[in-house]
Scaffold this motif. Sequence first.
Motif, PDB file in Angstrom:
ATOM      1  N   GLY A   1      16.843  10.600  -1.799  1.00  0.00           N
ATOM      2  CA  GLY A   1      15.612  10.072  -1.216  1.00  0.00           C
ATOM      3  C   GLY A   1      15.803   8.835  -0.360  1.00  0.00           C
ATOM      4  O   GLY A   1      14.830   8.274   0.128  1.00  0.00           O
ATOM      5  N   HIS A   2      17.028   8.399  -0.186  1.00  0.00           N
ATOM      6  CA  HIS A   2      17.267   7.212   0.630  1.00  0.00           C
ATOM      7  C   HIS A   2      18.101   7.624   1.842  1.00  0.00           C
ATOM      8  O   HIS A   2      19.280   7.930   1.727  1.00  0.00           O
ATOM      9  CB  HIS A   2      17.999   6.151  -0.203  1.00  0.00           C
ATOM     10  CG  HIS A   2      17.981   4.791   0.438  1.00  0.00           C
ATOM     11  ND1 HIS A   2      18.040   3.640  -0.282  1.00  0.00           N
ATOM     12  CD2 HIS A   2      17.866   4.396   1.722  1.00  0.00           C
ATOM     13  CE1 HIS A   2      17.995   2.585   0.534  1.00  0.00           C
ATOM     14  NE2 HIS A   2      17.882   3.055   1.762  1.00  0.00           N
TER      15      HIS A   2
ATOM     16  N   ILE B   1       0.795  -1.231   0.000  1.00  0.00           N
ATOM     17  CA  ILE B   1       0.000   0.000   0.000  1.00  0.00           C
ATOM     18  C   ILE B   1       0.828   1.282   0.000  1.00  0.00           C
ATOM     19  O   ILE B   1       0.350   2.323  -0.417  1.00  0.00           O
ATOM     20  CB  ILE B   1      -1.001  -0.009   1.192  1.00  0.00           C
ATOM     21  CG1 ILE B   1      -2.122   1.002   0.934  1.00  0.00           C
ATOM     22  CG2 ILE B   1      -0.318   0.251   2.520  1.00  0.00           C
ATOM     23  CD1 ILE B   1      -3.286   0.830   1.842  1.00  0.00           C
ATOM     24  N   THR B   2       2.099   1.222   0.425  1.00  0.00           N
ATOM     25  CA  THR B   2       2.793   2.495   0.625  1.00  0.00           C
ATOM     26  C   THR B   2       3.652   2.901  -0.562  1.00  0.00           C
ATOM     27  O   THR B   2       4.046   2.078  -1.394  1.00  0.00           O
ATOM     28  CB  THR B   2       3.723   2.434   1.851  1.00  0.00           C
ATOM     29  OG1 THR B   2       4.678   1.408   1.635  1.00  0.00           O
ATOM     30  CG2 THR B   2       2.945   2.156   3.114  1.00  0.00           C
ATOM     31  N   ASP B   3       3.968   4.202  -0.630  1.00  0.00           N
ATOM     32  CA  ASP B   3       4.898   4.738  -1.621  1.00  0.00           C
ATOM     33  C   ASP B   3       6.294   4.852  -1.043  1.00  0.00           C
ATOM     34  O   ASP B   3       7.282   4.608  -1.708  1.00  0.00           O
ATOM     35  CB  ASP B   3       4.433   6.121  -2.088  1.00  0.00           C
ATOM     36  CG  ASP B   3       3.046   6.062  -2.691  1.00  0.00           C
ATOM     37  OD1 ASP B   3       2.802   5.119  -3.473  1.00  0.00           O
ATOM     38  OD2 ASP B   3       2.211   6.918  -2.375  1.00  0.00           O
ATOM     39  N   ARG B   4       6.368   5.297   0.223  1.00  0.00           N
ATOM     40  CA  ARG B   4       7.664   5.398   0.884  1.00  0.00           C
ATOM     41  C   ARG B   4       7.539   4.768   2.264  1.00  0.00           C
ATOM     42  O   ARG B   4       6.442   4.726   2.842  1.00  0.00           O
ATOM     43  CB  ARG B   4       8.092   6.859   1.011  1.00  0.00           C
ATOM     44  CG  ARG B   4       8.472   7.476  -0.327  1.00  0.00           C
ATOM     45  CD  ARG B   4       9.227   8.774  -0.110  1.00  0.00           C
ATOM     46  NE  ARG B   4       8.440   9.722   0.643  1.00  0.00           N
ATOM     47  CZ  ARG B   4       8.968  10.642   1.437  1.00  0.00           C
ATOM     48  NH1 ARG B   4      10.273  10.709   1.596  1.00  0.00           N
ATOM     49  NH2 ARG B   4       8.182  11.493   2.086  1.00  0.00           N
ATOM     50  N   ILE B   5       8.654   4.319   2.786  1.00  0.00           N
ATOM     51  CA  ILE B   5       8.627   3.651   4.082  1.00  0.00           C
ATOM     52  C   ILE B   5       9.720   4.233   4.971  1.00  0.00           C
ATOM     53  O   ILE B   5      10.840   4.470   4.514  1.00  0.00           O
ATOM     54  CB  ILE B   5       8.879   2.131   3.942  1.00  0.00           C
ATOM     55  CG1 ILE B   5       7.744   1.478   3.171  1.00  0.00           C
ATOM     56  CG2 ILE B   5       9.012   1.471   5.307  1.00  0.00           C
ATOM     57  CD1 ILE B   5       7.905  -0.013   3.037  1.00  0.00           C
TER      58      ILE B   5
ATOM     59  N   GLU C   1       9.955   0.356  -3.012  1.00  0.00           N
ATOM     60  CA  GLU C   1      10.673  -0.684  -3.773  1.00  0.00           C
ATOM     61  C   GLU C   1      12.175  -0.582  -3.568  1.00  0.00           C
ATOM     62  O   GLU C   1      12.886  -1.578  -3.514  1.00  0.00           O
ATOM     63  CB  GLU C   1      10.292  -0.613  -5.249  1.00  0.00           C
ATOM     64  CG  GLU C   1       8.891  -1.167  -5.530  1.00  0.00           C
ATOM     65  CD  GLU C   1       8.641  -2.503  -4.809  1.00  0.00           C
ATOM     66  OE1 GLU C   1       9.495  -3.403  -4.854  1.00  0.00           O
ATOM     67  OE2 GLU C   1       7.570  -2.630  -4.178  1.00  0.00           O
ATOM     68  N   GLU C   2      12.651   0.652  -3.444  1.00  0.00           N
ATOM     69  CA  GLU C   2      14.071   0.872  -3.157  1.00  0.00           C
ATOM     70  C   GLU C   2      14.460   0.217  -1.831  1.00  0.00           C
ATOM     71  O   GLU C   2      15.484  -0.461  -1.720  1.00  0.00           O
ATOM     72  CB  GLU C   2      14.334   2.381  -3.137  1.00  0.00           C
ATOM     73  CG  GLU C   2      15.649   2.816  -2.521  1.00  0.00           C
ATOM     74  CD  GLU C   2      16.856   2.580  -3.429  1.00  0.00           C
ATOM     75  OE1 GLU C   2      16.633   2.221  -4.598  1.00  0.00           O
ATOM     76  OE2 GLU C   2      17.988   2.718  -2.950  1.00  0.00           O
ATOM     77  N   LEU C   3      13.598   0.404  -0.839  1.00  0.00           N
ATOM     78  CA  LEU C   3      13.910  -0.154   0.482  1.00  0.00           C
ATOM     79  C   LEU C   3      13.915  -1.673   0.443  1.00  0.00           C
ATOM     80  O   LEU C   3      14.786  -2.328   1.022  1.00  0.00           O
ATOM     81  CB  LEU C   3      12.902   0.338   1.517  1.00  0.00           C
ATOM     82  CG  LEU C   3      13.264  -0.044   2.941  1.00  0.00           C
ATOM     83  CD1 LEU C   3      14.131   1.036   3.566  1.00  0.00           C
ATOM     84  CD2 LEU C   3      12.043  -0.270   3.799  1.00  0.00           C
ATOM     85  N   PHE C   4      12.935  -2.238  -0.262  1.00  0.00           N
ATOM     86  CA  PHE C   4      12.885  -3.699  -0.318  1.00  0.00           C
ATOM     87  C   PHE C   4      14.037  -4.258  -1.171  1.00  0.00           C
ATOM     88  O   PHE C   4      14.532  -5.344  -0.916  1.00  0.00           O
ATOM     89  CB  PHE C   4      11.526  -4.168  -0.861  1.00  0.00           C
ATOM     90  CG  PHE C   4      10.479  -4.251   0.209  1.00  0.00           C
ATOM     91  CD1 PHE C   4      10.216  -5.447   0.855  1.00  0.00           C
ATOM     92  CD2 PHE C   4       9.768  -3.127   0.593  1.00  0.00           C
ATOM     93  CE1 PHE C   4       9.264  -5.519   1.859  1.00  0.00           C
ATOM     94  CE2 PHE C   4       8.814  -3.193   1.599  1.00  0.00           C
ATOM     95  CZ  PHE C   4       8.564  -4.393   2.228  1.00  0.00           C
TER      96      PHE C   4
END
Lengths: 312, 334
Positions: free
Chosen positions: A293-294, A220-224, A239-242
Amino acid sequence: MSDGTDKLLEIRNLRVDFPVRGGLFTAVRDVNFSIRKGETFGLVGESGSGKTTIGRAIVRIAQASSGEILFRGRRINGRITRELDSEVVQKIQMIFQDPMASLNERAKVDYIVSEGIINLGKFKNEAERLALVEKALLEVGLLPEFASRFPHEFSGGQRQRIGIARSLIMEPELVICDEPISALDVSIRAQVLNLMSELQKSKGLTYLFIAHDLSVVRFITDRIAVINKGELVELAETEELFAHPLHPYTRALLSAIPVPDPILERKKVLIVYDPASRDYRTDKPAWTEIAAGHFARANEAEAAEYRRLLAR
Amino acid sequence: MADGKAVAAGPPAAVVAKGDAAAGADPALFTFAEFDRDAGERIGWSNYSYWRSTLHMFLRNRVALFLLVLLGTILAFTFLQPLLPNQRSPTLINIDPATGRQFRNLVPSAEYWFGTNSIGQDLWSRIWSGTRTSLLIGIIVGVVEMVLGIAFGAIWGYVRKADRVFTEVYNVLNNIPTTIVLMLLAYIMRPSFQTMVIAMCAAGWHGVARFVRNQIVIIRDREYNLASRCLGTPTHRIIMKNLLPYLVSVIMLQTALSIPGTIGWEVFLTYIGIGLPVSIPSLGNLVNEGRLIMMAPELRYQLIFPTIVVSIITISFYVLGNAFSDASDPRNHV
């Protein structure tokens, strides 16, 4: 996605303390992040990590000890004017975790749903109030005739939707969802999640989605943002985080996601996060932007290491 | 994705099944049902009403119902009794016309149903008059204590900033022994009906306030109250709509028990000599008079009759309070 400049909510150096026997317990410290208009921002962490406290500090149920919470660039924590207070009440709403505990059992759905608009005086007469309640109930897929009933007559999913109707009738911009589906039956979760997504699209809502269920958060999320013991440890687009978890805590958390395959699940290697494994005696960690952004909480040596990992 | 496939696989199977059924049966018996999303939302419902269910549960308790009728009859009769024919005034000293002496300590007879006391007053009318006085004191004090206790207790319990101040005030008030408060007030003011009511309210309200406060502290941080705060509900409405409705059953029990408690205090105050003046019959006065002559077996009726009334009132309120408390607890509603 938005360009990153349109910040709806910004949190700077937030710290929340609770008085405990013989001193203060710091539930949240040094938290910095901002939520863009229209996105779904996930906040994940284990129980007791302070994620709910951050949500409660934003709606001012918990007092921020220091730091700033800015909504549309205006500070909303600490002492604020009465006008700003009622504006914030209207613009920032909350959906609670346990639908069994978050509805007043002695009030009819009619009162529960219209409580907010009664407080703000958002209607001219009784007929208009009833019309607003009816509209709010229909929006979440409930029947208008439910208004005259008591909460205990509804199922968990229906009760959670009453809770959603209660917040949406205020026409908020930001909705804080405090683990909105973790107390629901698994068969009902998708229904409520889909409803929330639809409402986000149709009303242009922004969500702060607090959860511990990573597969739901990914969906559901865009950023985490990942929080551990009151401190953010990592923040990136979902997706970057995963794909590239940097902080050891994030990796440990991601490694704990169950795999729906018994053979793989049995072979899976769990990463255990050990805070003592890092040496912060001379080189203090700070909230650092590793890549665009990371962000991660790292000291300089670790930041260099993380940048090298990302470059690969 | 997986969900979509499962749904898509559904209809063909259903069509096949329908085709089979239609082949063997009269098509007039079967009609296609339209898909209705709302139908899934409709649930069995009970047309539940809190107060109706409370009444229903209360009426199911036969003992409580009997005691309620008994208590109501007693209260009504205390007002009706003086209006009945051939009743004597409770304060009239009855004099034997033949000898000119008082009818002292007559045992119960057809003329004096409950006998007479040591100065020749009719015990029957004194008991009804006394019951009226004592019940009124009990009910007035109970209601005043409840109103004051709820008002202060709710603020004490819900408004965090007020907690400290209220707690200190309570500690001071509570550390003054009730007996001393009652005795002081009874001394300062003339012994009268009002004095008794004021003294007992002054001695009891803070106990009720603390009780209400504790109950509110238990429920004030439940999620539904946080939700109301998020919606900007003002404190007074949170108290009225979110907190007090949850406390109906415990508050009613507390009040029901305080009424016989007050009557007990009234008896005690009269016993130590600062109660109602002897000119106003009350259960306290009657029990006290009876106590003085308790050692003479043939005169014990003067103690027994008022004691029976006190017992009936005490037990009735106790049972009624518990029955109502159970009935008004929605966990017991079907």
